[in-house]
Design a protein around this motif. Structure first.
Motif: not given
Length: 223
Positions: A86-105
């Protein structure tokens, strides 16, 4: 420092049934606010940049919920890709470099975990995970996930629970051939090289993965 944020909102919410028969888990209210809006608020308060989330189960409800906000949506309606895919597919929406990820539950009390991660991030890290001691978790089933070495490096097994928030470099996602996979695959590569680290959250934490966890979370929020 400001980084983009990815919220994992595509899960089926099986453990939360029957509530998730009609509502996706991120839109379940806890203490008068949806889990998704609580996660978004933590990111906004911490000063994250662009925000993306993924959708699958009852995804149209989540898409409608965030319509009109500056939030990109990665649609996994055809195939649920798990956290890594899921993160890999979303990378074009996020841009390059480190990403914050969060589980909402999950519910956090105490300092903003995203702000703490941003303040603790260093360029020699590939991942920085927010961890909670097992005895300060609520609603948790099972043991811990990790322990920390003397320099804050992650070690598999221990009494520290991954709280569902992290900063991670996504570069090595390209090395994994399967379309759907867990970020655990990436963590293992980083742990082996001593480049995955952890922070211990000083507040309380509740897993909101089952209906019986909702009153536990609301009690924490009211404390």
């Amino acid at each position: 420092m400001s980084l983009p944020m990815m919220i994992f909102a595509a899960g089926k919410g099986t453990r939360m049934a029957p509530l998730t028969d009609a509502v996706p888990k991120p839109l379940i209210p806890v203490g008068g606010q949806t889990l998704l809006d609580r996660a978004l608020a933590l990111g906004r308060q911490a000063g994250v940049g662009r925000v993306a989330l993924n959708i699958h189960h009852l995804g149209h409800q989540i898409r409608d919920h965030v319509a009109g906000r500056d939030i990109a949506v990665s649609d996994e309606s055809d195939l649920l890709l798990e956290t890594g895919g899921g993160l890999r597919k979303a990378l074009p929406l996020l841009g390059p470099g480190p990403v914050v990820t969060m589980n909402p539950d999950v519910i956090w009390t105490g300092p903003n975990p995203i702000r703490a991660l941003l303040d603790g991030w260093r360029e020699d890290m590939d991942a920085l995970l927010m961890l909670v001691p097992l005895d300060r978790t609520h609603g948790r089933q099972g043991g811990g996930d990790f322990s920390l070495g003397s320099t804050g490096r992650l070690i598999r097994k221990g009494d520290l629970v991954y709280g569902g928030a992290q900063i991670i470099r996504p570069d090595r996602l390209a090395e994994i051939p399967e379309p759907a996979f867990s970020l655990n695959r990436l963590w293992d590569l980083m742990i082996a090289e001593g480049r995955a680290c952890g922070l211990i959250h000083p507040g309380a934490w509740c897993d909101v993965g089952r209906p019986d966890c909702i009153p536990l979370a609301e009690a924490l929020l009211d404390a």
